[in-house]
Design a protein around this motif. Structure first.
Motif, PDB file in Angstrom:
ATOM      1  N   GLU A   8      39.820  47.830  41.906  1.00  0.00           N
ATOM      2  CA  GLU A   8      40.731  46.912  42.581  1.00  0.00           C
ATOM      3  C   GLU A   8      40.111  45.545  42.814  1.00  0.00           C
ATOM      4  N   ASP A   9      38.890  45.345  42.365  1.00  0.00           N
ATOM      5  CA  ASP A   9      38.213  44.058  42.499  1.00  0.00           C
ATOM      6  C   ASP A   9      38.872  43.033  41.576  1.00  0.00           C
ATOM      7  N   SER A  10      38.854  41.779  41.983  1.00  0.00           N
ATOM      8  CA  SER A  10      39.462  40.741  41.140  1.00  0.00           C
ATOM      9  C   SER A  10      38.660  40.515  39.858  1.00  0.00           C
ATOM     10  N   GLN A  11      37.356  40.729  39.939  1.00  0.00           N
ATOM     11  CA  GLN A  11      36.496  40.606  38.761  1.00  0.00           C
ATOM     12  C   GLN A  11      36.028  42.007  38.357  1.00  0.00           C
ATOM     13  N   LEU A  12      36.673  42.557  37.356  1.00  0.00           N
ATOM     14  CA  LEU A  12      36.480  43.956  36.992  1.00  0.00           C
ATOM     15  C   LEU A  12      35.292  44.152  36.061  1.00  0.00           C
ATOM     16  N   GLY A  13      34.819  45.403  36.009  1.00  0.00           N
ATOM     17  CA  GLY A  13      33.811  45.803  35.053  1.00  0.00           C
ATOM     18  C   GLY A  13      34.323  46.959  34.215  1.00  0.00           C
ATOM     19  N   ILE A  14      33.628  47.267  33.136  1.00  0.00           N
ATOM     20  CA  ILE A  14      34.017  48.393  32.285  1.00  0.00           C
ATOM     21  C   ILE A  14      33.937  49.707  33.058  1.00  0.00           C
ATOM     22  N   ILE A  15      32.858  49.862  33.817  1.00  0.00           N
ATOM     23  CA  ILE A  15      32.617  51.105  34.549  1.00  0.00           C
ATOM     24  C   ILE A  15      32.907  50.891  36.026  1.00  0.00           C
ATOM     25  N   ASP A  16      33.860  51.619  36.557  1.00  0.00           N
ATOM     26  CA  ASP A  16      34.094  51.705  37.997  1.00  0.00           C
ATOM     27  C   ASP A  16      34.427  53.154  38.311  1.00  0.00           C
ATOM     28  N   TRP A  17      34.707  53.450  39.561  1.00  0.00           N
ATOM     29  CA  TRP A  17      34.906  54.864  39.908  1.00  0.00           C
ATOM     30  C   TRP A  17      36.118  55.453  39.202  1.00  0.00           C
ATOM     31  N   PHE A  18      37.146  54.655  38.930  1.00  0.00           N
ATOM     32  CA  PHE A  18      38.347  55.175  38.270  1.00  0.00           C
ATOM     33  C   PHE A  18      38.089  55.459  36.796  1.00  0.00           C
ATOM     34  N   THR A  19      37.513  54.493  36.082  1.00  0.00           N
ATOM     35  CA  THR A  19      37.253  54.703  34.655  1.00  0.00           C
ATOM     36  C   THR A  19      36.200  55.788  34.448  1.00  0.00           C
TER      37      THR A  19
END
Length: 358
Positions: free
Chosen positions: A168-179
């Motif tokens: 939900e961050d405005s600046q996303l990354g490839i790996i987060d808890w959802f992905t």
């Protein structure tokens, strides 16, 4: 024509998921369960004649994406550059592990390439699951910062992760808890799929153990699917709106759950290929359900400045899409013919194939 090519693309990717998916799963089984040389050979024999041909569908998917949806191709291959390079190297190491292992009969040499094959298979399953997670979560199209787009509307670039590890961050990354969560779902599902393929294609001493593994992992998979349906509400406020508006789409989740619940009877199947059929239904049903949930969007925008990419605003011209149908029909006939011949030649159990022995 956009819808036709979208169906073609999804069909090719689903085929790749099923075919190369059992290769990844077999590699994970090889990593964790193959303790004896006999069991290791049984697993490599099961996938040996097929794995490189199965990757044709990945190349075909990239070709269709390039031809039919060039804007999506350009955006994705630049924005997802880092994970695509990682996947490329993992595909190389998996192939090298299979091909070089039998070149020298030395325990250390064989152990190194066994690990390369198994770890690469595990990470490929994880990264492909995370790739699907990135697609359904969306990306910051146009690289919007403080409400202002800093790049073209279809352009983006993602680091491997952000500081918050949040989708939900405005600046996303490839790996987060959802992905990462969807990556774990992928690993479990493909592990089950690979185990079913080994049971189907070999008379390995592992088979009775693998049926037990499939049965237990299916409980894990069911729990993960239930949780994924819950957390999907965090990413998409109305995740089932397409299914409510078009009830015919419920055929895809029905296929998924038929496959999932069918796997609980893996211990009682009289035919070795039945388990593989049910895991195929789960994979195809799950993948098509996911894509149907965001249709016609192919890459959501997480900001309000630039619109999401859909099959209509990223497609090639009507003339090009129409002309391509004829060439696609020829290519499809050739590929299907090749696969029919291949699977007929290597029909039945593969225990005595002797893949990779020199």
């Amino acid at each position: 024509m956009e819808f036709f090519w979208y169906v073609v693309l999804i069909g090719i990717l689903a085929t790749y998921l099923v075919l190369d998916g059992y290769d990844f799963g077999a590699g994970i089984i090889h990593l964790f369960f193959a303790k004896t040389e006999k069991d290791k050979k049984a697993i490599t024999n099961a996938i040996g004649p097929f794995w490189d041909a199965n990757e044709v569908w990945l190349i075909a998917g990239g070709g269709v994406l390039f031809y039919a949806f060039p804007t999506l191709y350009a955006a994705s291959f630049s924005g997802f550059y880092l994970p695509l390079m990682i996947i490329l190297w993992l595909l190389i190491f998996r192939a090298v592990g299979l091909e070089l292992r039998g070149q020298i009969h030395n325990k250390m040499w064989e152990a190194v390439w066994d690990k390369a094959f198994g770890v690469a298979s595990l990470l490929l399953a994880l990264f492909f699951g995370m790739a699907l997670g990135n697609v359904v979560r969306g990306v910051n199209l146009g690289m919007v910062i403080n409400g202002v787009a800093t790049q073209e509307p279809h352009f983006f670039f993602l680091p491997l992760w952000n500081s918050s590890f949040s989708p939900e961050d405005s600046q996303l990354g490839i790996i987060d808890w959802f992905t990462l969560f969807l990556g774990v779902v992928s690993v479990v599902a493909l592990m089950i799929h690979g185990a079913n393929w080994i049971i189907f294609k070999t008379n390995s001493s592992l088979n009775s153990q693998l049926k037990e593994v499939v049965f237990k992992l299916n409980f894990v998979l069911l729990a993960l699917v239930i949780v994924s349906l819950s957390v999907w509400h965090i990413i998409e406020k109305e995740p089932f709106h397409n299914f409510i508006d078009n009830p015919i789409l419920f055929i895809f989740p029905i296929i998924c759950f038929v496959g999932l619940f069918g796997l609980f009877k893996v211990k009682t199947f009289k035919k070795d290929g039945t388990g593989f059929l049910f895991s195929t239904l789960f994979l195809v049903g799950g993948f098509t359900s996911t894509t149907a949930s965001i249709f016609p969007v192919v890459l959501p925008s997480t900001n309000k400045v630039n619109p999401s990419l859909t099959i209509y605003n990223v497609a090639n011209g009507d003339y090009a899409l129409s002309v391509g149908v004829y060439w696609f029909a020829i290519a499809l006939a050739l590929v299907i013919g090749y696969f029919i011949i291949q699977y007929k030649v290597f029909n039945g159990k593969m225990d005595d194939v002797g893949y990779g022995e020199h």
